[in-house]
Design a protein around this motif. Structure first.
Motif: not given
Length: 280
Positions: A158-161, A167-171, A176-178, A180-187
């Motif tokens: 899974p990926f996010y962008g 703004d790279p900070v916002k992305i 990372v928040e998304r 964490k909610k999806e219980n990924c253990d290595l972001i």
């Protein structure tokens, strides 16, 4: 392989010294000069090599060694210890734990193979049972998100962008928040490649790091960067808390000694050596 050549040169120098009938100052100097030459030819930073030579000479004082001492052994041990010291940061790198969310941020120069390395790192852990995810916080390079998306899709990670958000900070924070909610253990957060001189990009990297609070920052370094490795690695270390190094393109024509310099500059261990672009 580059480092194998360096190892061979060092072994030969030690062997020649061991074969000498009498171990005197001349034999010791010849041996150290050979090792010095090999390290410098491999692009290890001059100051590191000079310090190593000075330290060995301090340890091995031939006049002080009584006749009964095994001089060969003492010299070999001193050389071995000094070479290890160059490579040993004295502490292991942070290791992610399965089931507990870890955020790993990748930093490095432009063109070092950072985005490819992010996917390889994710894929490596995925095969070992982790649930990795990739976040593209590189808004600087055109095509960065496309590349990460392509790599991640191929590896089924899974990926996010974003194509719209600049703004790279916002992305980074949203990604990372998304996950964490999806219980990924290595972001894994991929950042823009930068050069030591680019103050604004370094500031942006620092902000991404502050916002995502990574458990580990990995400095990705192209092995062909050579003598510049020490200064570049140090510049990154001064901006963010680099905790590990990955050296890429080890199968190219690089000399590889820059990797040793990067370890010394960041006081961080090399955790992977990467070869060219392919995944798997």
């Amino acid at each position: 392989m580059v480092l194998a050549q360096l190892g061979g040169s060092i072994s030969r120098a030690i062997q020649q010294m061991s074969n000498a009938t009498i171990i005197d100052e001349k034999v010791l100097n010849e041996c150290l000069n050979e090792i010095t030459r090999a390290l410098l030819q491999s692009d290890v930073q001059f100051k590191l090599v000079r310090d190593m030579q000075t330290n060995i000479k301090k340890i091995v004082n031939l006049d002080d060694l009584a006749a009964g001492h095994n001089k060969r052994k003492i010299i070999q041990q001193a050389i071995f210890n000094e070479l290890c010291k160059m490579l040993d940061p004295g502490k292991p790198a942070f290791t992610p734990k399965k089931g507990k969310t870890s955020v790993v941020m990748f930093v490095g120069l432009q063109g070092s193979g950072k985005t490819t390395t992010c996917t390889k790192y994710a894929y490596y852990h995925q095969k070992k049972g982790w649930k990795p995810a990739l976040v593209c916080a590189d808004t600087f390079r055109a095509g960065a998100f496309d590349q990460l998306k392509q790599n991640a899709t191929k590896a089924k990670i899974p990926f996010y962008g974003s194509y719209m958000e600049s703004d790279p900070v916002k992305i980074a924070v949203e990604g990372v928040e998304r996950f964490k909610k999806e219980n990924c253990d290595l972001i894994i957060v991929d950042t823009s490649g930068r050069h030591k001189q680019e103050a604004a990009l370094f500031e942006e990297m620092r902000q991404v790091s502050e916002a995502t609070k990574p458990d580990l920052v990995i400095f990705v370094m192209d092995s062909s960067i050579g003598q510049a490795a020490f200064d570049q690695a140090q510049a990154f270390k001064q901006s963010v808390a680099v905790g590990a190094v990955i050296v890429t393109k080890m199968d190219g024509h690089a000399k590889g000694g820059g990797a040793l310099s990067a370890v010394a500059a960041t006081k961080s261990p090399v955790i992977f050596l990467g070869t060219w672009r392919a995944h798997g």
